[in-house]
Design a protein around this motif. Sequence first.
Motif, mmCIF file in Angstrom:
data_model
loop_
_atom_site.group_PDB
_atom_site.id
_atom_site.type_symbol
_atom_site.label_atom_id
_atom_site.label_comp_id
_atom_site.label_asym_id
_atom_site.label_seq_id
_atom_site.Cartn_x
_atom_site.Cartn_y
_atom_site.Cartn_z
ATOM 1 N N LEU A 66 0.851 -1.184 0.000
ATOM 2 C CA LEU A 66 0.000 0.000 0.000
ATOM 3 C C LEU A 66 0.888 1.235 0.000
ATOM 4 C CD1 LEU A 66 -2.847 1.062 -0.009
ATOM 5 C CD2 LEU A 66 -2.852 0.985 2.473
ATOM 6 N N VAL A 95 -1.841 -3.144 6.664
ATOM 7 C CA VAL A 95 -2.273 -2.471 5.447
ATOM 8 C C VAL A 95 -3.717 -2.840 5.120
ATOM 9 C CG1 VAL A 95 -1.978 -2.463 2.949
ATOM 10 C CG2 VAL A 95 -0.001 -2.209 4.425
ATOM 11 N N ARG A 99 -6.850 -0.309 4.563
ATOM 12 C CA ARG A 99 -7.632 -0.340 3.324
ATOM 13 C C ARG A 99 -9.119 -0.517 3.612
ATOM 14 N NH1 ARG A 99 -5.377 -1.221 -1.703
ATOM 15 N NH2 ARG A 99 -3.138 -1.637 -1.819
ATOM 16 N N ARG A 100 -9.433 -1.377 4.559
ATOM 17 C CA ARG A 100 -10.852 -1.615 4.878
ATOM 18 C C ARG A 100 -11.483 -0.376 5.505
ATOM 19 N NH1 ARG A 100 -9.555 -6.972 7.987
ATOM 20 N NH2 ARG A 100 -11.731 -6.964 8.702
ATOM 21 N N GLN A 102 -10.550 2.669 4.767
ATOM 22 C CA GLN A 102 -10.726 3.576 3.633
ATOM 23 C C GLN A 102 -11.942 3.179 2.792
ATOM 24 O OE1 GLN A 102 -6.852 2.999 1.908
ATOM 25 N NE2 GLN A 102 -6.018 4.875 2.821
ATOM 26 N N SER A 124 -10.380 2.999 -7.203
ATOM 27 C CA SER A 124 -9.957 2.265 -6.005
ATOM 28 C C SER A 124 -11.107 1.975 -5.057
ATOM 29 C CB SER A 124 -8.896 3.069 -5.251
ATOM 30 O OG SER A 124 -9.449 4.256 -4.711
ATOM 31 N N ARG A 126 -11.901 3.683 -2.569
ATOM 32 C CA ARG A 126 -11.421 3.960 -1.218
ATOM 33 C C ARG A 126 -11.270 5.470 -1.047
ATOM 34 N NH1 ARG A 126 -6.456 2.723 -0.348
ATOM 35 N NH2 ARG A 126 -5.851 2.068 -2.437
ATOM 36 N N ALA A 128 -9.030 7.985 0.390
ATOM 37 C CA ALA A 128 -7.656 7.987 0.871
ATOM 38 C C ALA A 128 -7.010 9.327 0.586
ATOM 39 C CB ALA A 128 -6.864 6.867 0.193
ATOM 40 N N ASP A 132 -3.398 9.649 5.712
ATOM 41 C CA ASP A 132 -3.524 8.274 6.177
ATOM 42 C C ASP A 132 -2.167 7.674 6.530
ATOM 43 O OD1 ASP A 132 -6.306 7.996 6.044
ATOM 44 O OD2 ASP A 132 -6.243 7.550 3.902
#
Length: 347
Positions: A66, A95, A99-100, A102, A124, A126, A128, A132
Amino acid sequence: MKRTGLMTPSSLVRRFAPFAATAPSIDSGAAPAPRRMFPGLSLRGLPFGAGSFGSLPLAGRALPGLPGIGIPAGAPAPQTLGRIGDLEVRLARSVAEVRRAQAIRYNVFYEEMSAIADALTLVSRRDADAFDAICDHVLVLDHAAPARAFRRRKPEVVGTYRLLRQAVADRHAGFYSAGEFDLQPLLDRHRDLDFLELGRSCVLPPYRTKRTVELLWHGIWAYVLAHGVDVMIGCASLEGTDPDRLALPLSFLHHYARAPEDWRVSALPERAVAMNRLAKEAVDPRAALHALPPLIKGYLRLGAYIGEHAVVDHQFGTTDVLIVMPVSALNPRYVSYYGADASRHAS
């Protein structure tokens, strides 16, 4: 700094939108004091101005898989911050968990609400930004969530908060909310205090219950104690970008929750929007509280102050206000409820 009188924001919220749980009362003298009085306690995304985050250094090591995400240096060892039944609150440890978080933010901000996604965000799926990489991410996980098809069962992230400590912010690009509000005078007035920025708060719709929100706040309180935080700050949002249509809640916040001079913060001049849009006698507190988002009402229950101006955030489709919460001014009722040592939901 204690408010007095019957018409404080905390008393108005308790009167018209009371807390769901009954908490034992404690003497006001037992309210938590800043870090210095706890010796030995063990315990969205617009960039700033025209600056680029391309060279923003990581606070700690980059996490493989990531790019741009790292675990902040000096972060506390991974631990559980609290638990209620199958729900657990703790910091992100990998990571995949960032990600989850986001992905949840994308679901809430872009799909449920009206944030405008750029191409990268759309691809993506997400939410972000560069912050972050230097923040701690508080997660609420459901250990009883059903397994996804053809996947091993694992806890699902159902709520998140993003936390940025002042020591980390000072080493990098500063606080996220400094892109909307002039924080420096506040920080200069309280150089002996440690600040923590709260942001990116969201919970998935099926989990928007008292239990989930309570656990999320329990985790933040445990984090505040563990890091000796003196003051919490952060942007909170009202849906919509037309301040005139938000005149009632904005005016209520101005007249009933405006920060005292020592804690007052102005918006950046080019972004400042007046909150004093209705005379105090024209504000119906009950109707105003009904119009406020639950998160802002929660902050008021805790004893938060509100900054001098609002800021319109067109990307996220919101009008933002600045929350300022000195730990020493938190409502003793809620400190008692969660425990002065954050022991209520400790696992």
